[in-house]
Design an enzyme around this catalytic site. Structure first.
Site, PDB file in Angstrom:
ATOM      1  N   ARG A 174     -48.774   6.697 -15.104  1.00 45.78           N
ATOM      2  CA  ARG A 174     -47.704   7.254 -15.698  1.00 45.78           C
ATOM      3  C   ARG A 174     -46.727   6.096 -16.002  1.00 45.78           C
ATOM      4  NH1 ARG A 174     -50.403  10.965 -15.588  1.00 45.78           N
ATOM      5  NH2 ARG A 174     -50.637  10.970 -17.956  1.00 45.78           N
ATOM      6  N   GLU A 177     -48.240   4.466 -18.765  1.00 49.02           N
ATOM      7  CA  GLU A 177     -47.971   5.396 -20.095  1.00 49.02           C
ATOM      8  C   GLU A 177     -46.486   5.038 -20.543  1.00 49.02           C
ATOM      9  OE1 GLU A 177     -48.922   9.756 -21.428  1.00 49.02           O
ATOM     10  OE2 GLU A 177     -47.766   9.533 -19.638  1.00 49.02           O
ATOM     11  N   SER A 195     -36.417 -10.885 -14.985  1.00 48.45           N
ATOM     12  CA  SER A 195     -37.209 -11.607 -13.920  1.00 48.45           C
ATOM     13  C   SER A 195     -37.758 -10.446 -12.874  1.00 48.45           C
ATOM     14  CB  SER A 195     -36.163 -12.400 -13.037  1.00 48.45           C
ATOM     15  OG  SER A 195     -36.861 -13.001 -11.876  1.00 48.45           O
TER      16      SER A 195
END
Length: 147
Positions: free
Chosen positions: A88, A91, A114
């Protein structure tokens, strides 16, 4: 996905002791996500932190070096993740990565966030329609320099 023997050992000892990453984080004075990253070989403990952790987990000092040696970070499998929860996040970056990049650069200029001067927190947000996962990332902005 296979994990190093040290990761498996730490996770087994944590489970046997009935501890959570949050429990260990309180003991060490560190965030639960950072503690989990240590278990997975992505962070470096101080000597004192390693000693406390090993004592808490009932493990010997022969495991101290693996906890206190700087790791090769980001060394997980370089393929698309298959674990549904991790996928996920992949995605999310596929869908929102470029929009996030553009918004960050509109606000800060040309640079990066960073992952070294960085914190990440995971919180549970109760909701009558189903509990929510809240992930907050805070990283220092690093502008690209011109020369």
């Amino acid at each position: 996905m296979s994990f190093p023997e040290s990761t498996q050992l730490l996770l087994k000892a944590k489970k046997e002791k009935g501890l959570t990453f949050a429990d260990i984080g309180i003991l060490l004075g560190l965030d639960e996500v950072w503690v989990a990253s240590l278990f997975y070989g992505q962070s470096t403990a101080s000597d004192e932190e390693a000693d406390k952790l090993l004592t808490t987990l009932g493990l010997g000092t022969e495991h101290k070096e693996i906890l206190t040696t700087p790791p090769v970070k980001g060394s997980l499998d370089p393929v698309i993740p298959t674990d549904p929860l991790i996928y996920r996040f992949y995605e999310i970056m596929q869908v929102y990565g470029m929009p996030m990049k553009d918004v960050i650069q509109e606000k800060f200029g040309d640079g990066i966030m960073s992952a070294i001067d960085f914190t990440i927190n995971v919180d549970k947000v109760e909701d009558p329609k189903g509990d929510r996962v809240k992930v907050s990332m805070c990283g220092k902005f690093l502008p690209y320099k011109k020369w």
